[in-house]
Write a protein that holds these residues in place. Sequence first.
Motif, mmCIF file in Angstrom:
data_model
loop_
_atom_site.group_PDB
_atom_site.id
_atom_site.type_symbol
_atom_site.label_atom_id
_atom_site.label_comp_id
_atom_site.label_asym_id
_atom_site.label_seq_id
_atom_site.Cartn_x
_atom_site.Cartn_y
_atom_site.Cartn_z
ATOM 1 N N ALA A 298 9.440 0.546 -0.356
ATOM 2 C CA ALA A 298 10.541 0.088 -1.204
ATOM 3 C C ALA A 298 10.624 0.940 -2.459
ATOM 4 C CB ALA A 298 10.344 -1.377 -1.569
ATOM 5 N N THR A 299 11.827 1.097 -2.982
ATOM 6 C CA THR A 299 12.056 1.879 -4.190
ATOM 7 C C THR A 299 12.524 0.948 -5.291
ATOM 8 O OG1 THR A 299 12.839 3.650 -2.738
ATOM 9 C CG2 THR A 299 13.150 3.950 -5.105
ATOM 10 N N ALA B 247 18.107 4.499 -2.762
ATOM 11 C CA ALA B 247 16.918 3.659 -2.811
ATOM 12 C C ALA B 247 16.683 2.980 -1.471
ATOM 13 C CB ALA B 247 17.077 2.594 -3.896
ATOM 14 N N THR B 248 15.413 2.751 -1.158
ATOM 15 C CA THR B 248 15.078 1.857 -0.057
ATOM 16 C C THR B 248 15.136 0.452 -0.643
ATOM 17 O OG1 THR B 248 13.599 3.533 0.847
ATOM 18 C CG2 THR B 248 13.393 1.310 1.727
ATOM 19 N N ASP B 249 16.259 -0.184 -0.499
ATOM 20 C CA ASP B 249 16.554 -1.407 -1.239
ATOM 21 C C ASP B 249 15.949 -2.625 -0.542
ATOM 22 O OD1 ASP B 249 17.550 -3.037 -3.192
ATOM 23 O OD2 ASP B 249 19.575 -3.149 -2.361
ATOM 24 N N VAL C 202 0.789 -1.233 0.000
ATOM 25 C CA VAL C 202 0.000 0.000 0.000
ATOM 26 C C VAL C 202 0.821 1.282 0.000
ATOM 27 C CG1 VAL C 202 -0.245 0.312 2.497
ATOM 28 C CG2 VAL C 202 -2.158 0.903 0.973
ATOM 29 N N HIS C 203 2.126 1.185 0.177
ATOM 30 C CA HIS C 203 2.941 2.414 0.185
ATOM 31 C C HIS C 203 4.328 2.091 -0.329
ATOM 32 C CE1 HIS C 203 4.843 6.141 1.456
ATOM 33 N NE2 HIS C 203 3.650 6.626 1.735
ATOM 34 N N GLU C 204 4.482 2.161 -1.669
ATOM 35 C CA GLU C 204 5.758 1.837 -2.300
ATOM 36 C C GLU C 204 6.096 2.918 -3.326
ATOM 37 O OE1 GLU C 204 7.102 -0.564 -0.824
ATOM 38 O OE2 GLU C 204 5.587 -2.046 -0.277
#
Length: 322
Positions: free
Chosen positions: A272-273, A281-283, A21-23
């Motif tokens: 996540a990115t 990035a949020t890897d 729901v939040h990416e």
Amino acid sequence: MTTVHTVLGPVQADELGVVSVHEALLSVLPGAQYAHDITIDRAEAFTVLKAKLTALREAGGGTLVDATGQFHGRDLKLLEALSRSTGVHIVASTGQGPEELLGGYFLTPQTNPPTPWPAEKWADLFGKEITEGMVVPRVERRAPAGLIATAVTRSGATATDTELLRGAARAALATGVPVSFRYGSDPLAELDVVLAEGLDAGRVVVAGLDRVDAAGLAGKVAERGAYAALDHVGTEGRHDGTDHLTDAARAALVAELVAAGAGHRVLLSSSATGAAFGHPATDVAYSHVLTDFVPALRGHGLGDEDIRRLLVENPAALLTVS
């Protein structure tokens, strides 16, 4: 209404499946597209993102919400192509914020002296992206946004941030889509700003509540009827200037909220990115919640019904156009 706005058109809420729901998909720090040392190859980005979305689908995911808003790399044609090629529903968002990431036009409109945009202008901007379709700059409008996403300055809400929250709430009230905001320093006070516009709390997400400094606040947000998003699953320790809980502590917090009867107001995601330009990035894999975090929740005694509520029912109820 029982439908959700996706980039390929309306989808029945009960067809979404498991929702991330939040990416972020293609995430570009505003201005990075003009930097001499950054090359954004959209064909390459498509290949990378397709692989990550395919992994999400193979892990059991059905829908991903790109919560980056208007000007953080949103590329509607890319999102449409990704959804068609992977079978993953994609919900795109409108919205802006925090203030430090706004373009100059939105900070200094043609007034003397310059003043922040008022809530009604933000409401009109966001509302048209829902009722008329999201803007492809200078070309056309395409599918309607399914979420209004904004963020508040980490050190505390500025006057512009407050107007953004008010405008987002007004647009949500007028169009039926929900609002998500990443809280700044006081999530309850910021939630009050949104609710003061008359929006039902069940249409609001307070994001970032798995920060270390949010101790005890997720339950209070849920008590007010809003959704509490623990949306950095997979990120542990310091990231983006903020300390986050470990996954073990997150799982314990989720179990505590469920035991307290607040499970119907909890959302899980990783922020996540998929492909980042101009910022780290949020890897974390889009599938991390399913492959790694769900087993941890089961270790705390959560059963199939609890997991379904967190990953399927809650997001569907939130994203359904009211």
